[in-house]
Structures are given as structure tokens and as C-alpha cells.
Design a protein around this motif. Structure first.
Motif, PDB file in Angstrom:
ATOM      1  N   VAL A  28       0.823  -1.217   0.000  1.00 12.72           N
ATOM      2  CA  VAL A  28       0.000   0.000   0.000  1.00 12.72           C
ATOM      3  C   VAL A  28       0.855   1.265   0.000  1.00 12.72           C
ATOM      4  O   VAL A  28       0.612   2.197  -0.753  1.00 12.72           O
ATOM      5  CB  VAL A  28      -0.946   0.017   1.230  1.00 12.72           C
ATOM      6  CG1 VAL A  28      -1.703   1.342   1.312  1.00 12.72           C
ATOM      7  CG2 VAL A  28      -1.924  -1.146   1.167  1.00 12.72           C
ATOM      8  N   GLY A 108      -2.512  -3.754  -1.496  1.00 15.93           N
ATOM      9  CA  GLY A 108      -2.090  -2.777  -2.511  1.00 15.93           C
ATOM     10  C   GLY A 108      -1.903  -3.389  -3.888  1.00 15.93           C
ATOM     11  O   GLY A 108      -1.364  -2.751  -4.785  1.00 15.93           O
ATOM     12  N   SER A 173      -0.785  -1.414 -15.855  1.00 15.91           N
ATOM     13  CA  SER A 173      -1.921  -0.488 -15.865  1.00 15.91           C
ATOM     14  C   SER A 173      -3.055  -0.997 -14.983  1.00 15.91           C
ATOM     15  O   SER A 173      -3.712  -0.215 -14.299  1.00 15.91           O
ATOM     16  CB  SER A 173      -2.455  -0.326 -17.283  1.00 15.91           C
ATOM     17  OG  SER A 173      -1.483   0.296 -18.077  1.00 15.91           O
ATOM     18  N   ALA A 174      -3.283  -2.302 -15.031  1.00 14.11           N
ATOM     19  CA  ALA A 174      -4.367  -2.877 -14.234  1.00 14.11           C
ATOM     20  C   ALA A 174      -4.095  -2.713 -12.746  1.00 14.11           C
ATOM     21  O   ALA A 174      -5.013  -2.515 -11.951  1.00 14.11           O
ATOM     22  CB  ALA A 174      -4.542  -4.358 -14.574  1.00 14.11           C
ATOM     23  N   ASN A 175      -2.838  -2.760 -12.368  1.00 17.01           N
ATOM     24  CA  ASN A 175      -2.478  -2.627 -10.956  1.00 17.01           C
ATOM     25  C   ASN A 175      -2.822  -1.237 -10.427  1.00 17.01           C
ATOM     26  O   ASN A 175      -3.235  -1.082  -9.286  1.00 17.01           O
ATOM     27  CB  ASN A 175      -0.984  -2.891 -10.765  1.00 17.01           C
ATOM     28  CG  ASN A 175      -0.639  -3.273  -9.339  1.00 17.01           C
ATOM     29  OD1 ASN A 175      -1.347  -4.075  -8.722  1.00 17.01           O
ATOM     30  ND2 ASN A 175       0.415  -2.683  -8.805  1.00 17.01           N
ATOM     31  N   VAL A 176      -2.657  -0.237 -11.271  1.00 16.18           N
ATOM     32  CA  VAL A 176      -3.063   1.124 -10.901  1.00 16.18           C
ATOM     33  C   VAL A 176      -4.588   1.229 -10.931  1.00 16.18           C
ATOM     34  O   VAL A 176      -5.213   1.704  -9.984  1.00 16.18           O
ATOM     35  CB  VAL A 176      -2.423   2.166 -11.854  1.00 16.18           C
ATOM     36  CG1 VAL A 176      -3.025   3.544 -11.637  1.00 16.18           C
ATOM     37  CG2 VAL A 176      -0.910   2.209 -11.640  1.00 16.18           C
ATOM     38  N   ALA A 177      -5.201   0.729 -12.018  1.00 14.45           N
ATOM     39  CA  ALA A 177      -6.654   0.850 -12.194  1.00 14.45           C
ATOM     40  C   ALA A 177      -7.421   0.194 -11.053  1.00 14.45           C
ATOM     41  O   ALA A 177      -8.383   0.765 -10.530  1.00 14.45           O
ATOM     42  CB  ALA A 177      -7.078   0.241 -13.535  1.00 14.45           C
ATOM     43  N   LEU A 179      -6.658  -0.281  -7.956  1.00 21.32           N
ATOM     44  CA  LEU A 179      -6.592   0.453  -6.695  1.00 21.32           C
ATOM     45  C   LEU A 179      -7.249   1.822  -6.796  1.00 21.32           C
ATOM     46  O   LEU A 179      -7.617   2.416  -5.790  1.00 21.32           O
ATOM     47  CB  LEU A 179      -5.141   0.594  -6.222  1.00 21.32           C
ATOM     48  CG  LEU A 179      -4.540  -0.611  -5.499  1.00 21.32           C
ATOM     49  CD1 LEU A 179      -5.213  -0.787  -4.153  1.00 21.32           C
ATOM     50  CD2 LEU A 179      -4.596  -1.887  -6.284  1.00 21.32           C
ATOM     51  N   MET A 180      -7.380   2.325  -8.030  1.00 17.30           N
ATOM     52  CA  MET A 180      -8.070   3.595  -8.255  1.00 17.30           C
ATOM     53  C   MET A 180      -9.578   3.365  -8.347  1.00 17.30           C
ATOM     54  O   MET A 180     -10.343   4.309  -8.529  1.00 17.30           O
ATOM     55  CB  MET A 180      -7.602   4.227  -9.575  1.00 17.30           C
ATOM     56  CG  MET A 180      -6.175   4.722  -9.566  1.00 17.30           C
ATOM     57  SD  MET A 180      -6.135   6.461  -9.058  1.00 17.30           S
ATOM     58  CE  MET A 180      -4.479   6.933  -9.597  1.00 17.30           C
ATOM     59  N   GLU A 182     -11.007   1.849 -10.829  1.00 14.64           N
ATOM     60  CA  GLU A 182     -11.439   1.908 -12.230  1.00 14.64           C
ATOM     61  C   GLU A 182     -11.680   0.499 -12.756  1.00 14.64           C
ATOM     62  O   GLU A 182     -10.880  -0.041 -13.517  1.00 14.64           O
ATOM     63  CB  GLU A 182     -10.371   2.587 -13.081  1.00 14.64           C
ATOM     64  CG  GLU A 182     -10.082   4.015 -12.685  1.00 14.64           C
ATOM     65  CD  GLU A 182      -9.095   4.660 -13.645  1.00 14.64           C
ATOM     66  OE1 GLU A 182      -9.325   5.800 -14.022  1.00 14.64           O
ATOM     67  OE2 GLU A 182      -8.098   4.003 -14.002  1.00 14.64           O
ATOM     68  N   GLN A 185     -11.356  -0.176 -16.552  1.00 20.50           N
ATOM     69  CA  GLN A 185      -9.992  -0.234 -17.068  1.00 20.50           C
ATOM     70  C   GLN A 185      -9.319  -1.552 -16.683  1.00 20.50           C
ATOM     71  O   GLN A 185      -8.544  -2.118 -17.448  1.00 20.50           O
ATOM     72  CB  GLN A 185      -9.155   0.944 -16.528  1.00 20.50           C
ATOM     73  CG  GLN A 185      -9.624   2.302 -17.013  1.00 20.50           C
ATOM     74  CD  GLN A 185      -9.448   2.487 -18.514  1.00 20.50           C
ATOM     75  OE1 GLN A 185      -8.358   2.343 -19.038  1.00 20.50           O
ATOM     76  NE2 GLN A 185     -10.530   2.788 -19.221  1.00 20.50           N
TER      77      GLN A 185
END
Lengths: 203, 203
Positions: A28, A108, A173-177, A179-180, A182, A185
Motif C-alpha cells: 500500500v 495494494g 496499468s491494471a495494478n493502478v486501475a 486500486l483507483m 477503475e 480499465q
């Protein structure tokens, strides 16, 4: 059991407990936020104990990386490698990653992708370890793809380096999406990887 | 010129100087590392001045994001939008991003991709701003792609959401690869995006 064995067992258990908490925090907050004090508070142990067991902060950070990778190996890589054919192993590996992140096996998401971004501008031993595991994950995809090409499960002439790059890229990208929050995405990433493998199969 | 105008001009210049240093720092160390003291040391101004000009640390962090985005708009987006057709604008936009990172226009590469990863687990106003710009960048690709489809420059039926996801995804990986010194991965990203657009053109 001899006293030294018991002591070793106690030490191993204490280490495992500390690392369990450390990988949650690192996933995290990143490894820069991982201090003895922070981990001690979460694990409910004295800072001094962590120091005795790990030495310095960098040793704790490095052990945390290995512990996160071991959790992933146990949860995702192991089961995927039990599939009968190379292409099924590849698909299970890719799909397993999405499930690992979706289910918040670590709160995270994927530690290696997160740390790759955190340490991209910070040369040193931590970055080298992260890089080692990232290259390892990529190589695993390349090896499975080569095996699948030889078995005729992926098309001859498949550019396996390009395939591995794209699959890893969707994950980043999926790792960011995820947790956001999204979701759409995250699903696009999963679908892009599925379509990419299907295209390599000639489907 | 009136005294208040001169004072405003001096304030604007001081702000621009501080933000110039702040975006360099943020691109390498992230926004969490951006303190008044850190920026003051780099910009060669007193901490008190920064406080007077920006108020609190979060205001400085938010202004830093906007400043980085403005630099990118000026260097990449503006020139790309001057291209004559929608598909050429799209290609120039994508290629411009790779040049921006390759030439280290900011020493840490693309600020929005880096901050997306840094703040993926940290809800709040900073994450909302980063998210706003990431969605904006994606929407720009979607709009150009839709325009290109309408003009017959991309194939009818092109899934523009999927296309935008994949192009952004290659960038996220390239941003890490560039700073890790993985030139071959950076080039794979660039090539993957080029091939993806070529496929959508029906080439």
C-alpha cells in the motif's frame, strides 16, 4: 527438541509474523514507508525485536520483497504451473495475476509492479531485487510462450518478447486501475491480455 | 507600471521558478518527497517565501501537478494537435510522449504515470487531480480515434476504448523501463503502440 532448535523455531515464527505485516504495508505505502516503527506497530512487537531479527532497515525491505514474491509464487505461479499444456499454463498464469490483484491478496495489489514504479528512479540494491523479480516474471512468460510455440499451441513466428512485454504492460496499468477503483480499465486490461494470447494462438 | 503590478510580476516569476524545481523533484522522487525544505534548497529561495506564495504543502503539490501537465501540453500536445489529420495527430501524440520521456524533458519521465502509481492507494485531492489528468489523456486518445474512425482513417468498428487502454498501458511500462535503463523494453513499448495503431488503420 534442543533449546537452540526451539529458539530457531521461535525466531522463524517471529520473522514470518513481521514479514506478513511488512508486505501488507509495502503493497500500500511502498518500501520507502517501511520503517521499524511502522512495522512494529502493525505487528505488535517491539522495534528492538525487529532490529535483532533483520539487522537494518534495508535488510527488512529486501526480506519484504522476497516474502511478497513467495506469496505470489504460492498463490499464483505454483497452481498455474500444474496445468497440463504450456499454453494453459500461460493462460492460468496471466488470469491468476488478475485474480490475485482483484481479490486483494495483498491490499495494494501487485508488489513487484508497484515497487518497479517506486524505485524506477532510485538505483541500489532494492531496485536490483525488484528488477530481478520483474525480469523473472517476464522470462517465465517468454519461456512458456516458447514452449507453447514448439508444441504448436501458439503460432510459429510469434514474437514472444513482444507478447511478454504487452502482457506485463497490461498488468502494470491494471495494478493502478484496480486500486483507483477503475473497474472498467481493469477489465480492459484482462480482456486485452486474453485477446493478445488468442491472437497468438491464431484464434 | 504600478507598484502592485510589479509586485504581481515578481510573485509570478518566483512561483514559476519554484515550480520549475518542484516538477523536477516530483518526477524523480514523487510528490510525497516534495517538502517546502526540499524545494527551497533546490530553488535557492527561503522556505518562508514558498509558504507565502503557495500556502500549504498540498497546495504546492497540486500546483506542481498542474505545472508538469502544462509543460507536457506545451511540448507534446500542442505540436501534435497541429498535424493536419486526426490519425496523424494521434500518431504525433503517441510518438511525442516517447520522445518526451526519452529526452528526459523531466528527469523522472512522465509525471502523470509516475503519480498514478504513487497515489493509487492514497485517496484524496492529489489523487483526484492525477486521475483527472490521466482520464483527460485517455479521453484525448479516444476523441482523436473516434475522429479518425469518422474520417475513415481508422477502420470502422475500431474499439477506441480498448485502443486507448493499450496505448496508455504501453506508456506506463515504458515510463518504468526508461528510468530502469531497459532500452529494449522501452523500444518494445514504442513498437507495440505503433503496431497497434497500424492494425487499427487496417495496415
Amino acid at each position: 527438541m534442543r533449546t537452540t532448535d526451539k529458539r530457531k523455531e521461535r525466531g522463524d515464527r517471529a520473522r514470518a509474523n513481521i514479514l506478513h505485516h511488512a508486505i501488507q504495508i509495502a503493497s500500500v505505502e511502498g518500501l520507502e514507508g517501511l520503517t521499524f516503527g511502522r512495522v512494529a506497530a502493525d505487528a505488535g512487537v517491539a522495534k528492538g525485536n525487529i532490529q535483532v531479527l533483520f539487522g537494518d532497515r534495508e535488510a527488512l525491505q529486501l526480506a519484504t520483497i522476497e516474502s511478497g514474491v513467495a506469496l505470489y509464487a504460492e498463490t499464483v505461479v505454483g497452481p498455474a504451473m500444474a496445468e497440463p499444456t504450456a499454453v494453459e499454463r500461460l493462460i492460468a498464469l496471466v488470469e491468476g495475476w488478475y485474480t490475485f490483484v482483484e481479490q486483494r491478496t495483498l491490499p495494494g495489489g501487485c508488489l513487484v509492479h508497484a515497487l518497479s514504479s517506486e524505485y524506477r528512479t532510485r538505483p541500489g540494491e532494492i531496485r536490483d531485487r525488484v528488477e530481478h523479480h520483474r525480469i523473472g516474471a517476464r522470462q517465465r512468460i517468454i519461456d512458456l510462450s516458447n514452449e507453447a510455440v514448439r508444441a504448436g499451441e501458439l503460432q510459429a513466428g510469434t514474437d514472444v518478447e513482444q507478447l511478454a512485454f504487452e502482457l506485463m504492460s497490461h498488468q502494470a496499468s491494471a495494478n493502478v486501475a484496480a486500486l483507483m477503483g477503475e473497474t472498467s480499465q481493469f477489465e480492459l486490461a484482462r480482456r486485452a491480455s486474453g485477446q493478445r494470447i488468442a491472437a497468438a494462438r491464431g484464434a
